[in-house]
Every structure is written in structure tokens, then in C-alpha cells.
Design a protein around this motif. Structure first.
Motif, PDB file in Angstrom:
ATOM      1  N   GLU A 345       0.838  -1.204   0.000  1.00 45.36           N
ATOM      2  CA  GLU A 345       0.000   0.000   0.000  1.00 45.36           C
ATOM      3  C   GLU A 345       0.871   1.253   0.000  1.00 45.36           C
ATOM      4  O   GLU A 345       0.630   2.197  -0.765  1.00 45.36           O
ATOM      5  CB  GLU A 345      -0.922  -0.002   1.223  1.00 45.36           C
ATOM      6  N   SER A 349       1.433   3.935  -3.136  1.00 44.45           N
ATOM      7  CA  SER A 349       1.138   5.348  -2.920  1.00 44.45           C
ATOM      8  C   SER A 349       2.312   6.230  -3.335  1.00 44.45           C
ATOM      9  O   SER A 349       2.133   7.268  -3.990  1.00 44.45           O
ATOM     10  CB  SER A 349       0.787   5.582  -1.446  1.00 44.45           C
ATOM     11  N   THR A 352       2.507   6.324  -7.083  1.00 48.02           N
ATOM     12  CA  THR A 352       1.509   7.229  -7.662  1.00 48.02           C
ATOM     13  C   THR A 352       2.004   8.671  -7.622  1.00 48.02           C
ATOM     14  O   THR A 352       1.840   9.424  -8.598  1.00 48.02           O
ATOM     15  CB  THR A 352       0.180   7.100  -6.905  1.00 48.02           C
TER      16      THR A 352
END
Length: 450
Positions: A345, A349, A352
Motif C-alpha cells: 500500500e 502510494s 503514484t
């Protein structure tokens, strides 16, 4: 939009600067005359600066070379160090095995093997696992098993796929639309067009045409192409692949070696795929060599029922070090403590943020480039929209432009994967690391386009 004479001059400047500031790397390279190509493995000569960086130490998302230069490492061993360099949990587990006299090459099972198999089964949804030293070996064993089971001679792959040095995979769709050996293929044991079939990624019609010959034992594919630049599946493509392989009696192998970046269960889990076999390597060992292949239960049962196949002896020839205690200790620690769902996760992130920032820089410069993200992995390409097949992706490469960006970044403390513009995030990669890349990348673009 880019003046080629300016690109040539800037690249020459960056290469000269690198040589001037890396004398110890140059000395180490000059002293390596007994190595073929002066490097441990010839692909290490893929260096935008004309001279390899000689590493001294690496930890987390940082690498230091023999000249004392520090780098933010977005290469991460081209996925082998996705867990970060020297992750503490892996170092502790491996050190304990070494210090306790646990044995390194016993050719006997250890309890860690079952723990790793259980975790891989949970993540990828195929229940029976076996181990190798590399994903290349895992792919080779999957191919042999599926040829034996089906009695079919050929393997089908996507043009410009990446499955290590598997001979059957070094085939492309040529300019005339027909199958051809991949340019530069070295020492093929036979004409690859006699062992393999090929279809472009995202081309279901081409896939069906090749499967209709009825001689394909298995389709070996990456759920998304990666090593030619990230190429993502079009809507419905992967479901179509699964339907076609079942209809034509061919098995489906998902090579998750690079697409593991999509999440803790790779693209297989992230996209709800149903392969017959999953192969993987590199990242699951936290830097220690390991590979694995997982079989669906029906497939494993069919193989187990074949008394004519010598799976005990001939089924393991050449794998003396496969499943060794050290590899499996490292894999257990990596999967249980480092590359966890929570870690993915965070990695995704950060990726991104990396992708968004590069898009902003490219758009601000008015460049017709694209950015593609696959979980914790990001790639920028010199074409927009992004290529949708391996052939188109290969055609979109610009070696000199790529070398300029890599050399510029390297001279300012940022390391990308040398084979393409890929940036990978580890659990230790931070937003500050991303900001460092963006600052240098923006400066490189500004010099190029001013």
C-alpha cells in the motif's frame, strides 16, 4: 521537439562528467581483465555513461559506489531488491541460519519451505509450489511439465516479452507480421520459430490464430509487459486470453517476476486472474537468489498421476541448489515481514506520487510522452498515448535520449533501471526520494528543450 545535435552534445557532456568523477570505478573496470566483458555478467555493460557504477554498499533505497557517491536507487536490482537493499528482517533471518550452523546446501527439505509455499498459495491462489534458483528456471520447468502433460511441442509467448533466458521466449512478430527470432539472440539451440509461436500483447485475434494450430502446450505470459516498457492490458484482454487457452486446450502460465509490483499477490490477485501456473523469482528472496513455480490443484494431480514421468529424478536434474535452506529462509522473512500487504500500500502510494509528478513535468515541457504505473512500478515513455503492444513499445524506444536521461540522473545521485526508464519503489522509498528525482528530471528536461 528535441534537437538531436543538442541531445548528442549533452550526452557527451554527461558521459565525460561521469568518467571524471568516478576514477575508482574506472580503475576497477580496468583491473577486471579476467572477466568476460570486464563485468561479472555481460548485461552490466548496459551503462548510459559508458562505464558501470561499481557498488560498495546498499541499504534500503540507497546505494553508495566505490567513489563515495550516494544514490537514491529506483532500480533496486531490476526488481531483485524490491524489498529494499539488506532488509533487516531478511538479514536477521539469514544471519541466524548462518551463525547457528543451519546448513546452506543440505539437499534436504526444511520447515521454511512449507511456510513459503503456504504463503505463496495464499497470495496467488495456486496451491502446489516448487522451488528453483531463478524465475528463468521456474519458467523452464513449467514448460517441460506442460509439454510432457499435453504432448504438444510449442510454447506461445508475446512479442518482446521477458522470461529471462528461456530459449522459447526469444521470438517476436517481425515487420512482415510473421514470427522471427528476436534481434541479437545468442546461440539459440534451434530455430525459435520451430519451438514457439508468438502473438502481440493485447491482440486476441492474433492469439486465437496461433492457438488454432493445436500444437501449443502453454501460453507463457507476463500479465502486463514490463521489460520493454510497461504495457498494460486493454479491457477484456486477459479474460479473453484465459477463455482462448481453455478453448484450445493450452495451459496458461503467468510470469509474475516483474508484475509482482502490482500487489502482494501480483497481478494474478490484483486483477482476479486464473492461471494454471504462476512463476516468480527475484523479489521474494529479499536479495537472496530464489525462484518458484506454483501449480493449480487439477494440474498437480494430473502430473502426479503420470507414472511414465520420472518427476523424482529427471524432474529435478540440474536443481541441486534449488530449495536450499538459505533461499527459503530469506523468502520466508521477505514474505512474512517485508513485502506485506501494508508495505505494498505504501509502495504504491509513493509510486503514484512519482507518476503524477513526472506527468506534470512532461506536460509542462510540452513533450508528447506518457507515464504508466503498475502498482509500485512506474515507467515514462517517449510516446503518447502509451504503446499497447510489445512491437509498438520496441518501436517507441530512443536509445540516445534514454541514455541522456539516465546519465544526467546518475551524475546527480538518482539511479534508474538501466534497460529502460523504469522506477521501482521499495518499502524504504520516500516522498523525499521522489522529490529528488523530480527536481533532477525537470532540470534534465529543461536543458534538453531550452
Amino acid at each position: 521537439m528535441i534537437a538531436r545535435d543538442r541531445l548528442d552534445a549533452l550526452l557527451a557532456r554527461e558521459r565525460a562528467a561521469f568518467v571524471a568523477t568516478h576514477p575508482r570505478s574506472a580503475e576497477a573496470n580496468a583491473a577486471a581483465g579476467n572477466l568476460f566483458g570486464r563485468v561479472p555478467m555481460t548485461w552490466m555493460n548496459k551503462a548510459a555513461t559508458g562505464l558501470p557504477v561499481y557498488a560498495a554498499r546498499a541499504r534500503g533505497a540507497r546505494l553508495t559506489d566505490v567513489d563515495g557517491h550516494d544514490y537514491v536507487d529506483f532500480c533496486l536490482g531490476d526488481t531483485a531488491a524490491m524489498a529494499g537493499h539488506s532488509p533487516p528482517a531478511v538479514v536477521a533471518a539469514v544471519t541466524d541460519r548462518l551463525a547457528s550452523g543451519g546448513g546452506l546446501a543440505t539437499m534436504l527439505p526444511t520447515e521454511d519451505a512449507a511456510r513459503v509455499g503456504t504463503e505463496l498459495a495464499r497470495r496467488f491462489g495456486v496451491p502446489r509450489w516448487s522451488f528453483t534458483l531463478t524465475a528463468t528456471d521456474a519458467n523452464r520447468w513449467a514448460i517441460r511439465l506442460l509439454r510432457a502433460l499435453t504432448g504438444r511441442p510449442r510454447i506461445l509467448v508475446n512479442s518482446y516479452c521477458y522470461h529471462g533466458s528461456v530459449d522459447e521466449s526469444l521470438i517476436v512478430v517481425g515487420p512482415d507480421g510473421n514470427a522471427a527470432s528476436r534481434p541479437g539472440n545468442v546461440g539459440a539451440p534451434s530455430d525459435v520459430t520451430t519451438t514457439s509461436r508468438v502473438a502481440e500483447y493485447n491482440d486476441l485475434a492474433g492469439l486465437e490464430r496461433e492457438l488454432a494450430h493445436g500444437d501449443v502446450a502453454a501460453v507463457l505470459m507476463e500479465p502486463a509487459l514490463t521489460n520493454i516498457g510497461i504495457v498494460l492490458p486493454s479491457p477484456g484482454y486477459l479474460a479473453g486470453v484465459r477463455e482462448l487457452t481453455r478453448r484450445h486446450g493450452s495451459y496458461l502460465v503467468n510470469d509474475e517476476t516483474h508484475t509482482f509490483s502490482a500487489g502482494p499477490g501480483g497481478a494474478t490477485a490484483a486483477w482476479g486472474l486464473e492461471p494454471d501456473v504462476v512463476t516468480i523469482g527475484k523479489a521474494i528472496g529479499g536479495g537472496i537468489p530464489v525462484g518458484a513455480y506454483g501449480l493449480s490443484e487439477p494440474l498437480a494431480d494430473l502430473l502426479g498421476a503420470r507414472a511414465d514421468l520420472d518427476l523424482v529424478d529427471m524432474g529435478g536434474v540440474g536443481g541441486t541448489l534449488a530449495g536450499n535452506p538459505l533461499s527459503l529462509t530469506a523468502a520466508r522473512a521477505t514474505l512474512e515481514h517485508v513485502l506485506t500487504a501494508t508495505a505494498f500500500e505504501g509502495m504504491t502510494s509513493v509510486a503514484t506520487a512519482f507518476a503524477d509528478g513526472v506527468r506534470d513535468i512532461v506536460a509542462g515541457a510540452g513533450l508528447p510522452w506518457s507515464v504508466t504505473q503498475l502498482g509500485a512500478r512506474v515507467e515514462y515513455r517517449f510516446r503518447s498515448p502509451a504503446p499497447t503492444s510489445g512491437g509498438a513499445s520496441a518501436a517507441a524506444t530512443d536509445p540516445l535520449l534514454e541514455d541522456y536521461l539516465h546519465a544526467y540522473l546518475l551524475n546527480r545521485g538518482v539511479l534508474l533501471t538501466p534497460f529502460h526508464n523504469m522506477a521501482l519503489m521499495s518499502p524504504d522509498t520516500t516522498l523525499a526520494d521522489v522529490a529528488t528525482h523530480h527536481e533532477v528530471f525537470a532540470a534534465a528536461i529543461a536543458e534538453l528543450t531550452s
